[in-house]
Design a protein around this motif. Structure first.
Motif, mmCIF file in Angstrom:
data_model
loop_
_atom_site.group_PDB
_atom_site.id
_atom_site.type_symbol
_atom_site.label_atom_id
_atom_site.label_comp_id
_atom_site.label_asym_id
_atom_site.label_seq_id
_atom_site.Cartn_x
_atom_site.Cartn_y
_atom_site.Cartn_z
ATOM 1 N N LEU A 7 46.304 35.222 36.991
ATOM 2 C CA LEU A 7 44.887 34.896 36.808
ATOM 3 C C LEU A 7 44.486 33.696 37.649
ATOM 4 C CD1 LEU A 7 44.342 35.472 32.988
ATOM 5 C CD2 LEU A 7 43.692 36.963 34.886
ATOM 6 N N GLU A 8 45.372 32.721 37.781
ATOM 7 C CA GLU A 8 45.080 31.562 38.629
ATOM 8 C C GLU A 8 44.951 31.986 40.085
ATOM 9 O OE1 GLU A 8 47.218 28.044 36.011
ATOM 10 O OE2 GLU A 8 48.419 29.172 37.449
ATOM 11 N N LEU A 10 44.059 34.961 41.120
ATOM 12 C CA LEU A 10 42.814 35.715 41.201
ATOM 13 C C LEU A 10 41.605 34.785 41.249
ATOM 14 C CD1 LEU A 10 41.509 38.470 41.306
ATOM 15 C CD2 LEU A 10 41.732 38.625 38.823
ATOM 16 N N LYS A 11 41.619 33.729 40.466
ATOM 17 C CA LYS A 11 40.525 32.750 40.497
ATOM 18 C C LYS A 11 40.415 32.095 41.868
ATOM 19 C CE LYS A 11 40.731 31.577 35.609
ATOM 20 N NZ LYS A 11 41.148 30.576 34.610
ATOM 21 N N GLU A 12 41.552 31.754 42.463
ATOM 22 C CA GLU A 12 41.533 31.134 43.792
ATOM 23 C C GLU A 12 41.021 32.111 44.852
ATOM 24 O OE1 GLU A 12 44.657 28.721 45.188
ATOM 25 O OE2 GLU A 12 44.754 27.549 43.347
ATOM 26 N N ARG A 14 38.887 34.537 44.378
ATOM 27 C CA ARG A 14 37.453 34.691 44.173
ATOM 28 C C ARG A 14 36.670 33.464 44.639
ATOM 29 N NH1 ARG A 14 38.587 39.163 44.743
ATOM 30 N NH2 ARG A 14 38.997 40.628 43.075
ATOM 31 N N ALA A 15 37.302 32.297 44.654
ATOM 32 C CA ALA A 15 36.636 31.071 45.086
ATOM 33 C C ALA A 15 36.648 30.893 46.601
ATOM 34 C CB ALA A 15 37.302 29.865 44.420
ATOM 35 N N SER A 20 37.256 36.451 48.879
ATOM 36 C CA SER A 20 36.562 36.743 47.627
ATOM 37 C C SER A 20 36.351 38.229 47.346
ATOM 38 C CB SER A 20 35.216 36.017 47.577
ATOM 39 O OG SER A 20 34.371 36.489 48.606
ATOM 40 N N GLU A 38 39.988 38.973 30.822
ATOM 41 C CA GLU A 38 39.712 37.920 31.802
ATOM 42 C C GLU A 38 39.954 38.419 33.230
ATOM 43 O OE1 GLU A 38 40.680 33.248 32.841
ATOM 44 O OE2 GLU A 38 41.677 34.162 31.126
ATOM 45 N N ALA A 39 41.009 39.203 33.415
ATOM 46 C CA ALA A 39 41.298 39.753 34.741
ATOM 47 C C ALA A 39 40.148 40.648 35.207
ATOM 48 C CB ALA A 39 42.612 40.526 34.714
ATOM 49 N N GLU A 41 37.018 40.476 34.195
ATOM 50 C CA GLU A 41 35.862 39.608 34.423
ATOM 51 C C GLU A 41 35.948 38.900 35.770
ATOM 52 O OE1 GLU A 41 35.838 37.112 30.949
ATOM 53 O OE2 GLU A 41 34.911 38.667 29.712
ATOM 54 N N LEU A 42 37.163 38.624 36.220
ATOM 55 C CA LEU A 42 37.374 37.967 37.511
ATOM 56 C C LEU A 42 37.362 38.969 38.672
ATOM 57 C CD1 LEU A 42 40.155 35.428 36.500
ATOM 58 C CD2 LEU A 42 37.827 34.874 37.227
#
Length: 67
Positions: A7-8, A10-12, A14-15, A20, A38-39, A41-42
């Motif tokens: 998830l971390e 994936l967040k990076e 997307r940022a 992205s 959460e996955a 949603e990301l």
């Protein structure tokens, strides 16, 4: 992964402007509805549990997202 969770990562992704829109399918040993949600949603396309899928199923799903 030793330094970050999926998830971390994936967040990076997307940022990052260049990354992205990268298509991501998560393959994990963790079967947790909160993490799956959460996955998604990301922007994760799918969340597969290693013990519930075989290689043929993984290939089939990944191909469907690349079509």
């Amino acid at each position: 992964m030793p330094d970050m969770t999926g998830l971390e990562v994936l967040k990076e992704l997307r940022a990052d402007k260049l990354m992205s829109n990268t298509k991501v399918v998560i393959l994990s040993v963790v079967n947790d509805e909160k993490i799956k949600k959460e996955a998604k949603e990301l922007g994760g396309l799918d969340y597969l549990i290693k013990s519930e899928v075989d290689l043929a199923d993984i290939v089939k799903r990944v191909k469907s997202f690349l079509a």
